[in-house]
Design a protein around this motif. Sequence first.
Motif, PDB file in Angstrom:
ATOM      1  N   VAL A  96      -4.899  -8.919   2.925  1.00  0.00           N
ATOM      2  CA  VAL A  96      -4.838  -8.950   1.517  1.00  0.00           C
ATOM      3  C   VAL A  96      -3.782  -8.223   1.191  1.00  0.00           C
ATOM      4  CG1 VAL A  96      -6.046  -7.915  -0.481  1.00  0.00           C
ATOM      5  CG2 VAL A  96      -7.345  -8.743   1.692  1.00  0.00           C
ATOM      6  N   SER A  97      -2.703  -8.983   0.390  1.00  0.00           N
ATOM      7  CA  SER A  97      -1.390  -8.465   0.069  1.00  0.00           C
ATOM      8  C   SER A  97      -1.818  -7.605  -1.144  1.00  0.00           C
ATOM      9  CB  SER A  97      -0.644  -9.668  -0.617  1.00  0.00           C
ATOM     10  OG  SER A  97       0.438  -9.366  -1.174  1.00  0.00           O
ATOM     11  N   VAL A  98      -1.088  -6.730  -1.074  1.00  0.00           N
ATOM     12  CA  VAL A  98      -1.600  -5.670  -2.311  1.00  0.00           C
ATOM     13  C   VAL A  98      -0.157  -5.070  -2.787  1.00  0.00           C
ATOM     14  CG1 VAL A  98      -1.716  -3.789  -0.469  1.00  0.00           C
ATOM     15  CG2 VAL A  98      -2.758  -3.270  -2.736  1.00  0.00           C
ATOM     16  N   GLY A  99      -0.135  -4.832  -4.091  1.00  0.00           N
ATOM     17  CA  GLY A  99       0.898  -4.123  -4.818  1.00  0.00           C
ATOM     18  C   GLY A  99       0.459  -3.093  -5.804  1.00  0.00           C
ATOM     19  N   VAL A 100       0.920  -1.826  -5.930  1.00  0.00           N
ATOM     20  CA  VAL A 100       0.414  -0.833  -6.814  1.00  0.00           C
ATOM     21  C   VAL A 100       1.353  -0.736  -7.759  1.00  0.00           C
ATOM     22  CG1 VAL A 100      -0.514   1.474  -6.907  1.00  0.00           C
ATOM     23  CG2 VAL A 100      -0.780  -0.038  -4.786  1.00  0.00           C
ATOM     24  N   ARG A 101       1.131  -0.557  -9.007  1.00  0.00           N
ATOM     25  CA  ARG A 101       1.697  -0.093 -10.207  1.00  0.00           C
ATOM     26  C   ARG A 101       1.207   1.291 -10.737  1.00  0.00           C
ATOM     27  NH1 ARG A 101       1.638  -0.978 -15.710  1.00  0.00           N
ATOM     28  NH2 ARG A 101       3.854  -1.078 -16.731  1.00  0.00           N
ATOM     29  N   LEU A 102       1.903   2.311 -10.779  1.00  0.00           N
ATOM     30  CA  LEU A 102       1.342   3.715 -11.422  1.00  0.00           C
ATOM     31  C   LEU A 102       1.943   3.657 -12.645  1.00  0.00           C
ATOM     32  CD1 LEU A 102       2.270   5.649  -8.375  1.00  0.00           C
ATOM     33  CD2 LEU A 102       0.087   4.583  -8.748  1.00  0.00           C
ATOM     34  N   SER A 218     -13.403  -5.397   6.845  1.00  0.00           N
ATOM     35  CA  SER A 218     -12.114  -6.128   7.563  1.00  0.00           C
ATOM     36  C   SER A 218     -11.062  -6.390   6.608  1.00  0.00           C
ATOM     37  CB  SER A 218     -12.684  -7.485   7.985  1.00  0.00           C
ATOM     38  OG  SER A 218     -13.986  -7.373   8.966  1.00  0.00           O
ATOM     39  N   MET A 219     -11.024  -5.811   5.519  1.00  0.00           N
ATOM     40  CA  MET A 219      -9.853  -5.762   4.791  1.00  0.00           C
ATOM     41  C   MET A 219      -8.561  -5.253   5.337  1.00  0.00           C
ATOM     42  SD  MET A 219      -9.275  -4.594   0.829  1.00  0.00           S
ATOM     43  CE  MET A 219      -7.636  -4.493  -0.057  1.00  0.00           C
ATOM     44  N   ARG A 220      -7.436  -5.667   5.528  1.00  0.00           N
ATOM     45  CA  ARG A 220      -6.417  -5.188   5.918  1.00  0.00           C
ATOM     46  C   ARG A 220      -5.076  -5.346   4.953  1.00  0.00           C
ATOM     47  NH1 ARG A 220      -3.963  -7.022  11.685  1.00  0.00           N
ATOM     48  NH2 ARG A 220      -3.991  -8.926  10.753  1.00  0.00           N
ATOM     49  N   PHE A 221      -4.625  -4.087   4.579  1.00  0.00           N
ATOM     50  CA  PHE A 221      -3.502  -4.214   3.647  1.00  0.00           C
ATOM     51  C   PHE A 221      -2.187  -4.636   4.079  1.00  0.00           C
ATOM     52  CE2 PHE A 221      -6.128  -0.632   2.064  1.00  0.00           C
ATOM     53  CZ  PHE A 221      -6.635  -1.046   0.855  1.00  0.00           C
ATOM     54  N   VAL A 222      -1.662  -5.820   3.342  1.00  0.00           N
ATOM     55  CA  VAL A 222      -0.280  -6.219   3.616  1.00  0.00           C
ATOM     56  C   VAL A 222       0.444  -5.799   2.382  1.00  0.00           C
ATOM     57  CG1 VAL A 222       0.917  -8.267   3.915  1.00  0.00           C
ATOM     58  CG2 VAL A 222      -1.486  -7.871   5.104  1.00  0.00           C
ATOM     59  N   LEU A 223       1.501  -5.090   2.780  1.00  0.00           N
ATOM     60  CA  LEU A 223       2.586  -4.633   1.515  1.00  0.00           C
ATOM     61  C   LEU A 223       3.602  -5.671   1.319  1.00  0.00           C
ATOM     62  CD1 LEU A 223       2.490  -0.819   2.708  1.00  0.00           C
ATOM     63  CD2 LEU A 223       0.686  -2.150   1.253  1.00  0.00           C
ATOM     64  N   ASN A 224       3.058  -6.856   0.659  1.00  0.00           N
ATOM     65  CA  ASN A 224       4.062  -7.718   0.440  1.00  0.00           C
ATOM     66  C   ASN A 224       3.424  -8.460  -0.859  1.00  0.00           C
ATOM     67  OD1 ASN A 224       6.098  -9.543   0.377  1.00  0.00           O
ATOM     68  ND2 ASN A 224       5.072 -10.912   1.885  1.00  0.00           N
ATOM     69  N   PRO A 225       3.673  -7.877  -2.052  1.00  0.00           N
ATOM     70  CA  PRO A 225       3.009  -8.410  -3.224  1.00  0.00           C
ATOM     71  C   PRO A 225       3.841  -9.459  -3.776  1.00  0.00           C
ATOM     72  CG  PRO A 225       3.734  -6.504  -3.841  1.00  0.00           C
ATOM     73  CD  PRO A 225       3.965  -6.523  -2.361  1.00  0.00           C
ATOM     74  N   SER A 226       3.431 -10.649  -4.386  1.00  0.00           N
ATOM     75  CA  SER A 226       3.822 -11.557  -5.076  1.00  0.00           C
ATOM     76  C   SER A 226       3.609 -12.205  -6.328  1.00  0.00           C
ATOM     77  CB  SER A 226       3.962 -13.023  -4.064  1.00  0.00           C
ATOM     78  OG  SER A 226       2.660 -13.288  -3.929  1.00  0.00           O
ATOM     79  N   PHE A 227       2.214 -12.055  -6.752  1.00  0.00           N
ATOM     80  CA  PHE A 227       1.559 -12.520  -7.825  1.00  0.00           C
ATOM     81  C   PHE A 227       2.073 -11.573  -8.958  1.00  0.00           C
ATOM     82  CE2 PHE A 227      -1.953 -12.644 -10.864  1.00  0.00           C
ATOM     83  CZ  PHE A 227      -1.871 -14.009 -11.135  1.00  0.00           C
ATOM     84  N   GLN A 228       2.705 -12.274 -10.015  1.00  0.00           N
ATOM     85  CA  GLN A 228       3.081 -11.454 -11.152  1.00  0.00           C
ATOM     86  C   GLN A 228       3.822 -10.204 -10.866  1.00  0.00           C
ATOM     87  OE1 GLN A 228       2.722 -12.284 -14.656  1.00  0.00           O
ATOM     88  NE2 GLN A 228       1.498 -14.121 -13.785  1.00  0.00           N
ATOM     89  N   TRP A 229       4.520 -10.051  -9.714  1.00  0.00           N
ATOM     90  CA  TRP A 229       5.436  -9.021  -9.280  1.00  0.00           C
ATOM     91  C   TRP A 229       6.777  -9.047  -9.595  1.00  0.00           C
ATOM     92  CZ3 TRP A 229       2.933  -4.835  -8.197  1.00  0.00           C
ATOM     93  CH2 TRP A 229       3.518  -3.549  -7.664  1.00  0.00           C
ATOM     94  N   VAL A 230       7.302  -8.201 -10.375  1.00  0.00           N
ATOM     95  CA  VAL A 230       8.764  -8.540 -10.704  1.00  0.00           C
ATOM     96  C   VAL A 230       9.713  -7.786 -10.011  1.00  0.00           C
ATOM     97  CG1 VAL A 230       7.981  -8.674 -13.166  1.00  0.00           C
ATOM     98  CG2 VAL A 230       8.751  -6.291 -12.421  1.00  0.00           C
ATOM     99  N   VAL A 231       9.110  -6.781  -9.118  1.00  0.00           N
ATOM    100  CA  VAL A 231      10.155  -6.036  -8.158  1.00  0.00           C
ATOM    101  C   VAL A 231       9.915  -6.495  -6.755  1.00  0.00           C
ATOM    102  CG1 VAL A 231      11.229  -3.944  -7.458  1.00  0.00           C
ATOM    103  CG2 VAL A 231      10.108  -4.359  -9.613  1.00  0.00           C
ATOM    104  N   PRO A 232      10.634  -7.613  -6.133  1.00  0.00           N
ATOM    105  CA  PRO A 232      10.375  -8.160  -4.889  1.00  0.00           C
ATOM    106  C   PRO A 232      10.540  -7.354  -3.964  1.00  0.00           C
ATOM    107  CG  PRO A 232      11.458  -9.702  -6.082  1.00  0.00           C
ATOM    108  CD  PRO A 232      11.523  -8.644  -6.924  1.00  0.00           C
ATOM    109  N   GLY A 233       9.779  -7.033  -3.021  1.00  0.00           N
ATOM    110  CA  GLY A 233      10.064  -6.238  -1.630  1.00  0.00           C
ATOM    111  C   GLY A 233       9.710  -4.816  -1.883  1.00  0.00           C
ATOM    112  N   VAL A 234       9.173  -4.542  -3.044  1.00  0.00           N
ATOM    113  CA  VAL A 234       8.955  -2.946  -3.311  1.00  0.00           C
ATOM    114  C   VAL A 234       7.522  -2.961  -3.878  1.00  0.00           C
ATOM    115  CG1 VAL A 234       9.172  -1.056  -4.664  1.00  0.00           C
ATOM    116  CG2 VAL A 234      10.927  -2.436  -4.225  1.00  0.00           C
ATOM    117  N   PRO A 235       6.274  -2.409  -2.822  1.00  0.00           N
ATOM    118  CA  PRO A 235       5.173  -2.636  -3.188  1.00  0.00           C
ATOM    119  C   PRO A 235       4.551  -1.648  -3.946  1.00  0.00           C
ATOM    120  CG  PRO A 235       5.669  -1.674  -0.746  1.00  0.00           C
ATOM    121  CD  PRO A 235       6.758  -2.086  -1.428  1.00  0.00           C
ATOM    122  N   VAL A 236       5.226  -0.518  -4.377  1.00  0.00           N
ATOM    123  CA  VAL A 236       4.598   0.282  -5.158  1.00  0.00           C
ATOM    124  C   VAL A 236       5.842   0.637  -6.314  1.00  0.00           C
ATOM    125  CG1 VAL A 236       3.959   2.640  -5.463  1.00  0.00           C
ATOM    126  CG2 VAL A 236       3.335   1.606  -3.459  1.00  0.00           C
TER     127      VAL A 236
END
Length: 507
Positions: A96-102, A218-236
């Motif tokens: 599961v690709s994940v990106g976090v915005r604080l 069985s969820m495994r975090f993959v730190l490579n967000p893409s959807f609606q993500w404006v900072v490529p390569g930065v997961p947080v």
Amino acid sequence: MDGGKLGCWVFALAIALMVQTSLSQTETTTGPTNTTSTGGNGGGQGSGQGGSCVGGASDTADWGAWLRWRSGEILYAMNYTNATRPGDPNNRWIDVSVGVRLSNIGSLSESSMQFEMSIDLFLSWFDDRLAGMSSHMTPVPGRHLWNPVYAMGEKVDPLCSDEGCLTQSDDQISTWLCPDGNVHHIAKQDVKITCAMNLRFYPLDKQECTFEIHGYDSMRFVLNPSFQWVVPGVPVVTDATSIHSQFEVTQVDFQAKYNSFLSSVHHCSYHKGSYGYVTDACTKQCENYGGSKLSGAEDPCDDTNKGSPNTYTTLAITMYMKRRLSYYMMEIYVPSITIVCLSWVAFWINRAAVPARVALGITTVLTMITQSTRVVDMPQISYVRAIDAWLLACQCMVFGALLEYAIVNYYDRKHKPKTAAAAPTHPVKVVRLPNPPSEKGVINGSGEKGSMNGHTKPAEPPKKPKNPEDEGIAAIIDKAARILFPLSYIGFNIFYWVYYSVADQHH
């Protein structure tokens, strides 16, 4: 030859009409579409890292089709069930690709050691059963689809725990389906995070707060967000415009790791990274500020039993925050320095002006005590804080100035001559004699000249000179205090600021 060319053109036109008819029928049956850009390619089918969605430059969503998606009619017709996980059930993990915005980072309370914050999770995964159900990126109610199971760590508490707060209405679209079977989901939650603070260096302190997000089923975090993500390569990323705190975020670290329900099993990190923040200097994309990369690495992590059912994955995020000192400089440090310097004025006031010097000394002492009570409420701790050392030193300085005058006044009055004995109650009368006119006065009974008109002249007591040695000690103390007090306070300031700066960096 011309007949052959004409036949080819007719055949090509027929094929084009068939393709157009097929696409029109597919769009009618799949429901409303959204043509918003996905912000990048999230990977191919089966990768679990999202996928590009086909869409035009305008929104062609159909309300009738959206109602069929909303009711689940289309999914039921395909025998889809959200109770079954996608992919091969024999595979241990679903990526599961994940990106976090604080965002909305609130004030960190010293008394409760908690602060509020909003967390936006951008999740993407691949569901092969949904491939081909839509021609464009289509909004779908998330309750009809399989969703990754995740939970916040023990240090994170939701601000609203009611079922109505946790359940999202279908009118609030947060899940999108792509033609290739990739699903994108955005979840937002307002939380309160507990942070164990070390207040030894308060208010020159730096705090380190860590919170975790656990992935189950069985969820495994993959730190490579893409959807609606404006900072490529930065997961947080962090919304630098919504930090409402006395702290500024200086660094954010993240770590994806395999964890275990068994405490004896050591966790294993498979992706970690660190990004430095200078939020005050942010000039662009401040709402999605990613900082500058300090380090980052991926590790296959083969030293744990990743196939065990006791294993799950965890995403740990650590925020490094530094307290802003401007408030404390204006409210604590500058006023206390002024009070201490004001107490030194007494060293230049005449030693005989007892009321003036005593009043000045007592006033500065009481003012310094009042200043000490302005510190915010703190938990009951067993160690000395930096602000305690500062205020204690300032109180000692103003009390020492008052004590200095007590010593000076003692030496100034130690050998002061006592009041002379009172003159005799019955003055001697001057006897008038027929003296010549040239005589100015007569001799009275005590052997002193008296006035011619019969008035008496009281005897003057002998004056006892002051001890020059004692008078010199009082003056020397005052003169020495004018130099020693400022020098000692300057020396304390140098030691204070250097020590706590170096010690805080080492800590």
